[in-house]
Each structure stands twice: as structure tokens, then as C-alpha cells.
Design an enzyme around this catalytic site. Sequence first.
Site, short mmCIF file in Angstrom:
data_model
loop_
_atom_site.label_atom_id
_atom_site.label_comp_id
_atom_site.label_asym_id
_atom_site.label_seq_id
_atom_site.Cartn_x
_atom_site.Cartn_y
_atom_site.Cartn_z
N TYR A 168 4.21 26.92 -12.35
CA TYR A 168 3.73 26.24 -13.54
C TYR A 168 3.33 27.27 -14.59
O TYR A 168 2.68 28.27 -14.28
CB TYR A 168 2.50 25.38 -13.19
CG TYR A 168 1.79 24.84 -14.39
CD1 TYR A 168 2.08 23.57 -14.88
CD2 TYR A 168 0.84 25.60 -15.08
CE1 TYR A 168 1.44 23.07 -16.00
CE2 TYR A 168 0.20 25.11 -16.21
CZ TYR A 168 0.51 23.86 -16.67
OH TYR A 168 -0.11 23.37 -17.79
N GLU B 60 4.13 23.55 -22.26
CA GLU B 60 4.13 23.65 -20.80
C GLU B 60 5.55 23.73 -20.26
O GLU B 60 6.44 23.05 -20.77
CB GLU B 60 3.49 22.35 -20.29
CG GLU B 60 2.81 22.40 -18.97
CD GLU B 60 2.16 21.05 -18.66
OE1 GLU B 60 0.93 20.97 -18.72
OE2 GLU B 60 2.88 20.08 -18.37
#
Length: 383
Positions: A105, A193
Site C-alpha cells: 500500500y 493512493e
Amino acid sequence: MNLHEYQARELLQRYGISFPPAEVAATPDEARAIAQRLGKGGAGRVVVKAQVHAGGRGKAGGVTLANSPAEAAEHAARILGLTIRGLAVRKVLVAAAVDIASESYLGVIVDRAAQRPVLMVSPAGGVDIEEVAARSPEQIHRLGVDPRYGLLAHQAIALGFRLYRDVTQVRAAADVMQRLYAAFYGVGASLAEINPLATTPAGRLVALDAKIVIDDSELGRRPEIAALRDLSTEAPAEERARAAGLSFIKLNGSVGCCVNGAGLAMATMDLVKLYGGAPANFLDIGGSSNPEKVVAALEIITGDAAVKAILFNIFGGITRCDDVANGIVQATTQLSLKVPLVIRLTGTNEAEAVEILTRAGFSALTDMDEAVQRAVALAAGRP
Ligand code: GDP
Ligand code: MN
């Protein structure tokens, strides 16, 4: 403002982050054609992905692998009929599928307490980062970025080592981090993101999903970003409010609030809470409000069935109380109000306003506490 995944990918690609080739489809036939085109260059497998402003699409059945163009069309047909977290899926992204060995991530958000952007990375990617934060917070690594210098190479490398052991992968991840930070800053995002940043069985890093939220205050100076807004996904009331030049946010209470100035609107909502009520919305009709704005505001507020009483709280400075009063009279003759109205105004042209309202059969208060208490009582069904 939320962007779709395909839009976020496009923006990140401009900053040099690469994604597997992909195209957007609105019908199963289009999805099939895209899968055919993508299949020519690669293994033929594609992933069909719902384009909605919601996370966790995978879990909701909105991300599916397809082994052939026919399968891609089938999945597209199903996904295009889905509603994910209340949002109807109108488009799918068909992307060349990648074999995944592991998922990390990467994200940049604005940390208000630290007053700077914060880069967050985790080797536990793929799933919602909120889940990782709740279950194993030690798996998330954070770095506050000084916006004067941006994300420096050595900082990115250090974070890269939190994700990978292989130096080539560390370098590749650091490069993606620096580009992600540059994109975040460059497009005026409040969040950017990549989740997952996948590794392939051969060890190559590939970004597979992108999410960008744009800070609304940045849109004025970035018309090309503002043009990415997808009106079909927005609450109709918020869309109308924007068109009328009102700042409006829908909330879950029963006291409709119509206020001039964001600070006074916040104070009004606080008072509504203090006296035991709940605001149905935040609404700032702005500084130089003309009667048309008031009409639009009342239309929007009365369009919400949860509203049981409406509170006007106007502090006349640049806003003239008589303008607001005229707007109220105009609006209430156009719309038939089914809920009681409490009006508090004070300041510029207050006397004229009271006269206009009295002539039209309304009464106006000048005390804010009294007005809020009355609106809360009316909303609760007390006379
Ligand atoms: P999200 O659920 O909304 O975050 O959507 P994602 O695009 O992140 O997809 C969810 C999950 O689907 C990912 O974490 C992957 O595990 C899987 N996925 C997405 N794209 C691919 C792909 O190209 N190949 C494989 N094997 N899995 C994928
Ligand atoms: Mn994802």
C-alpha cells in the site's frame, strides 16, 4: 471531489507511474472489444472493475478476473448492474490482468495536526488500509513530508526498505513514491493512493489500483481537474447547490439551516446541537446574497424530507437583511412550505427586513439563542 479509478490512473500516468493497459466501457459489448484488443498484446486475461466512488469494490464483487473476451462481457454485464454502497455502477474499467505475488500500500494524505502531507506505506496492501490500521498498526509506516522540499530520494528509499528486501524493488518502490507525492501535490489532492502496488512472480512492481480525492478549494485554479467531475454520481441537492453558488453539505438531522458565512453556519450548527437538535445540513448562502440564492437555498432544504423546521440565521454585513427577507418572501410564494420557518436576522438593513417579513406574515427574531431553541423545539414537534 472524488475521481474515478480510470481518471486517477490517467493523472498518475502523467507523473510517470505506469499501470497495465486499460480502457473504460459502458456496455458489455464495449468490454468484450477492449478485452479483445488487450488480449492481442498479452496473455488474454483481463480484470473488469466497477468505476464508482467507493472503496472495497473487490469485496463487493466489483472487481473480477476474466479469462476471455466473452467472460469479460459477462462480468461487465453483471457489474454494470451492481449498486456498491448505494452507488450505481455506470462504467467499468477493463484492464490487462497481472499475476500477483504480493501487494503493498502507498498513500499520501494531508495530516491536519502535523500541517503537512504524510506518506503512508504498508507491506500489508490490497485490503482496506483502515483495516490494517485497526488490526496491525505496526504494519503501517508514516513519514511527514516537508512541502518545501517534497519527498526526498533518501526518505523514499528508507520507506522502500519497509516494504521490500530486494534493492531493485526498493528503488522501484521509492521511485513510485516520489512520483505519487509529486502527483498529490501537483493536482491539489487531499488523498492519493495506490493499493495494491503489486509485485509479479518475476519480481516486477506494478500499480493496479489508484484513488485520488481532490481538495475542492484547489479546483478554482485547476479547471482541467475540475472538468473531471462526474455529475452523474453526485447527490442532486449538492449539484444544484454548487450551480447556485451555495456551499451545501447534507447532514442527517431535522433542522434545516440557512446561514450566511461559513463561521456563522458552524456556530449555528453547534447551537442546534447544544439545544438538543440535529442540523439537517450545512448551508452557507455566501456574503453578497441576492434573493435568487435564498430561493435556491430554500428549494434545496425543503427538498429534504427529513427537515422538520427551517432556521434562517443571518448576520447582515455585506449581506443585506432586506435582500434575504425578499428572498424568503419570494421563495415562500413559489414553494408551499410544509414545515415551520424561524427567522433570525440582525445587522445591515435589519429594520427594512423586519418590515418586509411582517408585511408577508412572518415574524423575525434578533436573538440567536432564542431562534435556535425555537427551531429545535419545532423540529421535535413541540409548539
Ligand atoms: P478495490 O477493492 O476497490 O480496492 O479494488 P482493487 O482494484 O484494489 O482490486 C481489489 C483486489 O483485486 C486487489 O487487491 C487484487 O487482489 C485484485 N486484483 C486487481 N487487479 C488484479 C489483477 O490484474 N490481477 C489479479 N490477479 N488480481 C487483481
Ligand atoms: Mn484497491
